[in-house]
Every structure is written in C-alpha cells, then in structure tokens.
Design an enzyme around this catalytic site. Structure first.
Site, PDB file in Angstrom:
ATOM      1  N   ARG A 113      -0.774 -22.811 -27.341  1.00  9.45           N
ATOM      2  CA  ARG A 113      -2.074 -22.514 -26.734  1.00  9.45           C
ATOM      3  C   ARG A 113      -2.594 -21.150 -27.171  1.00  9.45           C
ATOM      4  O   ARG A 113      -3.771 -20.868 -27.001  1.00  9.45           O
ATOM      5  CB  ARG A 113      -1.945 -22.535 -25.204  1.00  9.45           C
ATOM      6  CG  ARG A 113      -1.674 -23.911 -24.646  1.00  9.45           C
ATOM      7  CD  ARG A 113      -1.280 -23.831 -23.186  1.00  9.45           C
ATOM      8  NE  ARG A 113      -2.370 -23.326 -22.379  1.00  9.45           N
ATOM      9  CZ  ARG A 113      -3.116 -24.072 -21.579  1.00  9.45           C
ATOM     10  NH1 ARG A 113      -2.900 -25.354 -21.495  1.00  9.45           N
ATOM     11  NH2 ARG A 113      -4.074 -23.543 -20.852  1.00  9.45           N
ATOM     12  N   LYS A 154      -5.574 -22.901 -28.179  1.00  2.00           N
ATOM     13  CA  LYS A 154      -5.775 -24.348 -28.303  1.00  2.00           C
ATOM     14  C   LYS A 154      -6.786 -24.839 -27.282  1.00  2.00           C
ATOM     15  O   LYS A 154      -7.611 -25.686 -27.558  1.00  2.00           O
ATOM     16  CB  LYS A 154      -4.425 -25.042 -28.076  1.00  2.00           C
ATOM     17  CG  LYS A 154      -4.481 -26.559 -28.147  1.00  2.00           C
ATOM     18  CD  LYS A 154      -4.654 -27.014 -29.559  1.00  2.00           C
ATOM     19  CE  LYS A 154      -4.811 -28.500 -29.703  1.00  2.00           C
ATOM     20  NZ  LYS A 154      -5.476 -28.827 -30.981  1.00  2.00           N
ATOM     21  N   GLU A 175      -9.941 -20.790 -39.725  1.00  2.00           N
ATOM     22  CA  GLU A 175      -9.124 -20.491 -38.552  1.00  2.00           C
ATOM     23  C   GLU A 175      -7.648 -20.308 -38.882  1.00  2.00           C
ATOM     24  O   GLU A 175      -6.978 -19.518 -38.235  1.00  2.00           O
ATOM     25  CB  GLU A 175      -9.341 -21.491 -37.413  1.00  2.00           C
ATOM     26  CG  GLU A 175      -8.958 -22.919 -37.684  1.00  2.00           C
ATOM     27  CD  GLU A 175      -9.330 -23.868 -36.539  1.00  2.00           C
ATOM     28  OE1 GLU A 175      -9.558 -23.421 -35.406  1.00  2.00           O
ATOM     29  OE2 GLU A 175      -9.377 -25.083 -36.796  1.00  2.00           O
ATOM     30  N   HIS A 210     -32.282 -21.081 -49.629  1.00  2.00           N
ATOM     31  CA  HIS A 210     -33.059 -20.264 -48.696  1.00  2.00           C
ATOM     32  C   HIS A 210     -32.283 -19.021 -48.280  1.00  2.00           C
ATOM     33  O   HIS A 210     -32.488 -18.507 -47.169  1.00  2.00           O
ATOM     34  CB  HIS A 210     -33.467 -21.095 -47.480  1.00  2.00           C
ATOM     35  CG  HIS A 210     -34.351 -22.244 -47.846  1.00  2.00           C
ATOM     36  ND1 HIS A 210     -35.622 -22.077 -48.313  1.00  2.00           N
ATOM     37  CD2 HIS A 210     -34.111 -23.579 -47.877  1.00  2.00           C
ATOM     38  CE1 HIS A 210     -36.158 -23.261 -48.592  1.00  2.00           C
ATOM     39  NE2 HIS A 210     -35.243 -24.189 -48.345  1.00  2.00           N
ATOM     40  N   TRP A 219      -2.951 -14.466 -22.913  1.00  4.77           N
ATOM     41  CA  TRP A 219      -3.930 -14.287 -23.989  1.00  4.77           C
ATOM     42  C   TRP A 219      -4.930 -13.287 -23.433  1.00  4.77           C
ATOM     43  O   TRP A 219      -5.687 -13.598 -22.512  1.00  4.77           O
ATOM     44  CB  TRP A 219      -4.586 -15.627 -24.307  1.00  4.77           C
ATOM     45  CG  TRP A 219      -5.470 -15.644 -25.506  1.00  4.77           C
ATOM     46  CD1 TRP A 219      -5.071 -15.774 -26.807  1.00  4.77           C
ATOM     47  CD2 TRP A 219      -6.898 -15.576 -25.540  1.00  4.77           C
ATOM     48  NE1 TRP A 219      -6.167 -15.787 -27.631  1.00  4.77           N
ATOM     49  CE2 TRP A 219      -7.297 -15.663 -26.889  1.00  4.77           C
ATOM     50  CE3 TRP A 219      -7.889 -15.439 -24.562  1.00  4.77           C
ATOM     51  CZ2 TRP A 219      -8.632 -15.615 -27.284  1.00  4.77           C
ATOM     52  CZ3 TRP A 219      -9.216 -15.402 -24.959  1.00  4.77           C
ATOM     53  CH2 TRP A 219      -9.569 -15.486 -26.305  1.00  4.77           C
ATOM     54  N   LYS A 234     -11.613 -25.384 -40.404  1.00  8.93           N
ATOM     55  CA  LYS A 234     -10.165 -25.538 -40.603  1.00  8.93           C
ATOM     56  C   LYS A 234      -9.642 -24.407 -41.475  1.00  8.93           C
ATOM     57  O   LYS A 234      -8.649 -23.777 -41.174  1.00  8.93           O
ATOM     58  CB  LYS A 234      -9.811 -26.862 -41.288  1.00  8.93           C
ATOM     59  CG  LYS A 234      -9.863 -28.121 -40.482  1.00  8.93           C
ATOM     60  CD  LYS A 234      -8.799 -28.255 -39.429  1.00  8.93           C
ATOM     61  CE  LYS A 234      -9.150 -27.579 -38.155  1.00  8.93           C
ATOM     62  NZ  LYS A 234      -9.890 -28.099 -37.136  1.00  8.93           N
ATOM     63  N   GLU A 284     -16.573 -28.858 -40.466  1.00  5.33           N
ATOM     64  CA  GLU A 284     -15.201 -28.950 -39.961  1.00  5.33           C
ATOM     65  C   GLU A 284     -14.197 -28.438 -41.011  1.00  5.33           C
ATOM     66  O   GLU A 284     -13.247 -27.740 -40.667  1.00  5.33           O
ATOM     67  CB  GLU A 284     -14.903 -30.395 -39.539  1.00  5.33           C
ATOM     68  CG  GLU A 284     -13.496 -30.690 -39.076  1.00  5.33           C
ATOM     69  CD  GLU A 284     -13.050 -29.886 -37.857  1.00  5.33           C
ATOM     70  OE1 GLU A 284     -13.865 -29.176 -37.252  1.00  5.33           O
ATOM     71  OE2 GLU A 284     -11.847 -29.953 -37.539  1.00  5.33           O
ATOM     72  N   CYS A 333      -3.829 -18.601 -21.943  1.00  7.67           N
ATOM     73  CA  CYS A 333      -2.606 -18.328 -21.194  1.00  7.67           C
ATOM     74  C   CYS A 333      -1.885 -19.621 -20.793  1.00  7.67           C
ATOM     75  O   CYS A 333      -2.517 -20.659 -20.640  1.00  7.67           O
ATOM     76  CB  CYS A 333      -2.943 -17.585 -19.920  1.00  7.67           C
ATOM     77  SG  CYS A 333      -4.023 -16.183 -20.168  1.00  7.67           S
ATOM     78  N   ASN A 342      -3.795 -17.776 -14.817  1.00  7.16           N
ATOM     79  CA  ASN A 342      -4.680 -18.130 -15.946  1.00  7.16           C
ATOM     80  C   ASN A 342      -6.100 -18.115 -15.406  1.00  7.16           C
ATOM     81  O   ASN A 342      -6.339 -18.594 -14.298  1.00  7.16           O
ATOM     82  CB  ASN A 342      -4.409 -19.553 -16.447  1.00  7.16           C
ATOM     83  CG  ASN A 342      -3.102 -19.670 -17.176  1.00  7.16           C
ATOM     84  OD1 ASN A 342      -2.397 -18.689 -17.350  1.00  7.16           O
ATOM     85  ND2 ASN A 342      -2.784 -20.881 -17.598  1.00  7.16           N
ATOM     86  N   GLY A 343      -7.036 -17.636 -16.206  1.00  2.00           N
ATOM     87  CA  GLY A 343      -8.428 -17.618 -15.769  1.00  2.00           C
ATOM     88  C   GLY A 343      -8.935 -16.195 -15.668  1.00  2.00           C
ATOM     89  O   GLY A 343      -8.297 -15.262 -16.166  1.00  2.00           O
TER      90      GLY A 343
HETATM   91  C1  G6P Z   1     -10.565 -24.352 -29.373  1.00  2.00           C
HETATM   92  C2  G6P Z   1      -9.654 -25.082 -30.323  1.00  2.00           C
HETATM   93  C3  G6P Z   1     -10.472 -25.997 -31.227  1.00  2.00           C
HETATM   94  C4  G6P Z   1     -11.278 -26.964 -30.380  1.00  2.00           C
HETATM   95  C5  G6P Z   1     -12.153 -26.217 -29.364  1.00  2.00           C
HETATM   96  C6  G6P Z   1     -12.727 -27.173 -28.339  1.00  2.00           C
HETATM   97  O1  G6P Z   1     -11.368 -23.464 -30.064  1.00  2.00           O
HETATM   98  O2  G6P Z   1      -8.922 -24.162 -31.119  1.00  2.00           O
HETATM   99  O3  G6P Z   1      -9.604 -26.740 -32.061  1.00  2.00           O
HETATM  100  O4  G6P Z   1     -12.083 -27.743 -31.195  1.00  2.00           O
HETATM  101  O5  G6P Z   1     -11.372 -25.270 -28.632  1.00  2.00           O
HETATM  102  O6  G6P Z   1     -11.655 -27.692 -27.593  1.00  2.00           O
HETATM  103  P1  G6P Z   1     -11.659 -29.074 -26.863  1.00  2.00           P
HETATM  104  O7  G6P Z   1     -10.314 -29.151 -26.213  1.00  2.00           O
HETATM  105  O8  G6P Z   1     -12.781 -29.016 -25.870  1.00  2.00           O
HETATM  106  O9  G6P Z   1     -11.874 -30.136 -27.879  1.00  2.00           O
END
Ligand code: G6P
Length: 608
Positions: free
Chosen positions: A27, A603, A488, A504, A75, A485, A481, A2, A101-102
C-alpha cells in the site's frame, strides 16, 4: 497509504502483527510501528523506513512478547517520516496506544485545546491528539471514551486502540477509511485490508462508517458511535492466500501482468449466457437503459484511464453522450446530474477517497450510481446502487495492471449490452463483439509469451529523462495508461498526448533522440497518426511504435515497431497495454528500482 494490523488470541501477537503489516507493504509507507501488551505494560517500537528496520529492532517481534498487539505502516501526511511521527501514538502515561489511518482535519484546534490543558505532544501528527483526547475522556469505559472522542473529531479514520486498563482488548473504529475485523478460532484480528488476514482467516466483518468494535478473548462486539450494540454477520472472503503471494515471480507486478488472461476470463465469462450478455444483477431495466441520456464516468489514476477508453467504447456502440471526469475534480465542481443519467464510478480498491466522495455527491444529487469495483465489500461497492465486480483477484503491486485490464473488459460488456438494448447495434454486430471478447484472454496470453523483445527494448529507456507517448482515440487512452505505468515505477518523466495536439506546443520539445512511444493500432485514423510520427521523426525523435500486423510499413518510419495482434478496433487497448506494462516493468527493473513499491505512491489512496 497507511496500513493497520492487530491481533489478540493465544499466540504471540508481535510476529502476527508484523506479518500482517508486511502483507500491506504494497500500500506504500515510510515508517512502521507496533505496540504489544506484555502482561504489565504496553510496550512499543517504531522506526522510520522499511518494515525490515522494525523487524530488526524487535527481533522479528520476539523482543515484544504478549498476546495482544496493534501495528501500523505510515504514509506521511502530517509530519515528516520519522521515528517520532510513526504510529502507534501513546498518551503521556503510556496507558493508551493508538494507530490511525486517515486524517483528523480539526487536529490543530484540538491540539491547541489539549496543550492549554497541559498535554505534552511528542510528534507532529494529527493522530496524537486522539491518544490525549482518549485520556481526557476516559473514565473506566473505553467504548464511552472512544464515542466521545469520535463525536469531536472531523475527518477520516480507521483506528486500532489499546488501553492498559483493559489489556486483553483491542478497540477499533472507522469513518471513511477501511477497516475489517477477522476471526479464526481463538484468534481475532483487525486490518485495513484483506491481504493482512488471508494467512489466518477468510472470515471477516466489514466495519461500516462510524462503528466501533471491541475484540477480546471472549467476543467481538460492534457498537454505533452512539453506543448502541449492533448485530453484524461475518462474510467469507473468496480470495485465497496464494493469490496474495508472489508464486515464484520476481515481483507482484510481473505476476499480475501474467495473471491478466485469467483475470479477463473471470471477468468476461461469468457475464456471458450463451449469446447474451447478462447484467441482470446490476438492476438496470431495459427501459432504464433505453432512457439513459448521459453517462458520467468518475475515477482516479488508472481507473480514470479505463474510463477514458470507456467513453470511446460506450459512445461508439451505445450512442450515449459520455463524459469522463477525475473524481477529485468532479466532487468539487457542482456537476449537473440529469434525471436519466448514470454515474459510473470505477475503482480497483473501492476505497479511493475522492472516488467515494464523488459517488456520495452523485447520489445526493439524485443520480443512479453504478460502480465497477474489484474489492468485494469495499466502501464504494457497498454504497453504490449496483456493482459490476471485476474479478481480477487481489492486486498487490502499486502499479495496477490486471485490475485496469478487467475495468476495460467491464466497459466493453456494458457498452455492448447497452448498445443492443438501445438498438444502436444489430444482432450480427453484437455477435461479432462477443466473439472478439471471448478471444481476448488468449490474445493477451499470446502477447505474454514473448516478453524478451520488451526486456531488450527497455534498455533504450534506462537513461531517459523524459518519454512522450502519443496516440489518437483509444490509442490515446492507452497512451495515458502506458505513460502512467512508466512514470510511476521508473521515475522517468513521461506524458501522453493526443497525437493531433502535439503541434500545439509539445512538438517544440522534440530534438535529436527524444524518446517517443506512438500507439497506432486504429485503422481508421492510422494515416493521421502516421503523419504525426513522421512529424516527430523529422525533428529527430526516436520512435517506438505499436501497431497491428496490417501496418508493416511503419517499420520504414519508426526506429522500432512492436506488433500487437488484431481484435475489434474498440478492444485494441486491451492488447496494446500489455506491451506497455511489460516495457514499464523492465525499465523499472533495469534502473534497479522497487517495482512493486514505488516511492511516495500508495496502492489505495484513502485520504484526499
Ligand atoms: C492509486 C493507485 C493507482 C490507482 C488509483 C485509483 O493512485 O496507485 O494504481 O489507479 O489509486 O485507485 P482505485 O483503487 O480507485 O482504482
């Protein structure tokens, strides 16, 4: 997650609030709303869907005239995304409006009590209890009512509140969810993140946990949750407006991928003093570094992936046992913190709820905590014992790229420094590492100058149902990673495997045409990964391999080979990841998806 934006001043509030919310769109959200005091009433508009729906509904804010307003992008956590569940939430008399938010964890109990007293709820959200509780406790003094409510709620909150009785005021409060207050001449702002304010001001106050703020035409005041007046100094945010704009790129993600050479330079070079790595501001003495018996890296998402590389590099160079743990696991697993151990919390935003909780847990157990963080002044940065700032600049796209790259660089610098201090590498090796580090930004630049091949290759994956990534050692860390990418932003199911583990279980999934992306840059274990590539090829897989120009022979085995320039083997991840980022970007683009704002993702994950 949010977003909150609020404005009070001598300009029309709604367009400013909507603009602020649009800067927070990255976000992740599924509905939006706004409340403005129009001189007589608090008027509200809310809508499920993108912010553009709300903009249309309010004629870009023109339909809600007034100089004081609060807005929210939601959100969904409690209650589906809908007009009713969107914030703001108001009391029955429409005299109090709240954005939040929260998560209010005890909201069920509170809601039941309020319903018994006759309060009627119009949403399924946890937030609505706040609007009714404020009504219950309000006796003319908003701050007093807010204090009473906050003493009774459990959970996390960043709040923006308006009271009809105090029309030229915005009230704000926070616990475990970020909130900042900005000021620019007559204009005062609240926001959950810096980019919402950059257009107007870089002078901000960071609210601490359990603080309340009042913003009026005349003043900004801060109070503790017990009503004590606090004195607080504003800080100047270094980021500029253009850093949070697309600057001609089609997407923030692409822009941020291309910003990596600069971000790396800004993270690496300020740490180099001649031939030395300067980490003095971290406050770790050489004696403490020598005594380190264990390092635990704790993070979420891509930051955790950076930590997986960090483990390989730190162990290899500094010979300290390192474990990398997911913050959501660490915080609930009764971890062992030895006296000479160091916990490294990695986070781009510095606000991730699990990472913050892990940090607090580690500190409570007596561990020293070093944070690798991108956002200056964020909660993790403020609560850690010391901070290694990555200077990636604001990252807007949900899928992190440049911040991840800078986290890798931070680990390289830490590992090289620790190794030299502990005597596990000699001066000559240290020089070699520094020289490779200095060249990294230019090598990334070089990789970015040939994106066409990746854009072409992406076509092979547009119709894929799954993609398997594999690699060993650092190549495995990068595969994790690269796979994240891709999944997502393209919504293609994808998993990364340590190549040796394939046989395995996962190899049973290989059949004619199964897409496999193999990262095989490490000379030391190249023959092993090559065998794994042959194994999946034999079962019909279609393999795209990443390797260095030293292994041209791979072209005879893989269906397609991408060559990545060579650097120190420990730093190879910084180069291979660039191709995987671009690949994910072009696959998402080719599938016509919202690259910067993938569905269901946020985000900054400020709730558990
Ligand atoms: C979310 C974001 C990711 C990020 C993760 C951790 O899932 O979409 O891109 O790696 O949070 O976030 P931070 O701000 O702690 O790196």
């Amino acid at each position: 997650m949010c977003g909150i934006a609020g404005y009070i001043g001598n300009q029309q509030a709604a367009p400013i609030v909507l603009d602020g919310l649009s800067r927070l769109e990255y976000r992740g959200y599924d509905s939006a709303g706004i409340a403005v005091f129009d001189g007589e009433r608090i008027r509200m508009a809310k809508a499920a869907g993108r912010l553009s729906v709300l903009e249309k509904l309010t004629d870009s804010g023109r339909a809600l005239p007034g100089f004081c307003g609060i807005g929210h992008t939601r959100w969904a956590t409690h209650g589906c995304p809908s007009d009713e569940n969107a914030h703001p939430h108001m009391n029955q008399e429409n005299t109090i409006a709240v954005v939040h938010n929260g998560i209010i964890e005890n909201y069920r109990k509170l809601r039941a009590k309020l319903e018994k007293k006759g309060y009627v709820f119009s949403s399924e959200t946890d937030t609505e209890v706040l609007a009714h509780m404020l009504t219950e406790y309000y006796r003319g003094d908003p701050v007093e009512a807010i204090e009473k409510v906050l003493h009774r709620v459990e959970g996390s909150y960043a709040l923006g509140i308006m009271f009809l009785d105090h029309p030229h005021h915005i009230y704000a409060a926070r616990r475990d969810s970020p909130l900042i207050v900005g000021v620019c001449g007559e204009g005062k702002f609240i926001a959950s993140d810096v980019p919402a304010l950059l257009e107007h001001t870089r002078t901000v106050y960071y609210m601490e946990n359990e603080e309340i703020a009042t913003l009026s035409d005349e003043h900004i005041r801060f109070y503790s949750i017990d009503g004590e007046l606090l004195s607080k100094e504003p800080v100047t945010v270094e980021w500029d407006v253009s850093a949070a704009q697309k600057d001609g790129y089609a997407h923030f993600m692409l822009k941020e991928i291309y910003e990596q050479p600069k971000a790396l330079r800004d993270t690496i070079f300020p740490r180099l003093k001649g031939d030395r790595i300067d980490l003095e501001d971290l406050g770790l003495s050489e004696e403490e570094i020598r005594r380190l018996s264990r390092i635990t890296i704790v993070a979420c998402g891509s930051a955790w992936h950076a930590g997986v590389t960090g483990k390989y590099v730190l162990e290899e160079l500094a010979r300290i046992p390192v474990e990398t743990d997911l913050a959501s696991e660490y915080r609930y697993r009764n971890p062992i913190c030895e006296p000479d151990s160091l916990v490294i919390v990695v986070s781009q935003s510095g606000e991730t709820a699990d990472s913050l909780a892990a940090l607090r847990d580690a500190k409570a157990r007596g561990s020293r905590v070093l944070a690798i963080v991108n956002v200056v002044g964020s909660s993790i940065a403020r609560e850690a014992d010391s901070v290694f700032y990555t200077n990636a600049g604001p990252e807007i796209s949900v899928a992190t790229t440049k911040a991840y790259s800078c986290q890798l660089a931070a680990f390289y610098l830490l590992a090289a420094k620790f190794a030299l201090v502990r005597g596990t590498i000699d001066e000559a090796r240290a020089k070699e590492l520094l020289s490779s580090l200095k060249k990294l930004p230019d090598q990334v630049q070089e990789l970015l100058s040939a994106p066409d091949e990746l854009s072409f290759l992406a076509n092979r994956y547009l119709a894929a149902d799954h993609v398997f990534f594999m690699g060993r050692g650092i190549d495995y860390a990068v595969s994790l990673e690269g796979s994240l990418k891709l999944k997502e932003i393209s919504y293609i199911h994808s998993e990364a495997y340590a190549a040796g583990e394939l046989k395995h279980g996962t190899i049973s999934l290989m059949e004619e045409g199964t897409p496999v992306i193999a990262v095989a840059t490490s000379d030391r274990i190249y023959p092993k990964t090559l065998s794994n590539i042959v194994e999946v090829k034999t079962r019909g897989a279609s393999v795209l391999a990443l390797t260095t120009p030293d292994h041209r022979d791979l072209s005879q085995v893989a269906d397609h080979v991408l060559f990545v320039p060579k650097t120190d083997p420990l730093f190879m991840g910084s180069l291979s990841i660039v191709s995987l980022q671009l690949l994910a970007y072009y696959v998402s683009l080719g599938r016509g998806l919202d690259v910067d704002k993938p569905r269901n993702l946020a985000k900054s994950v400020t709730v558990e």
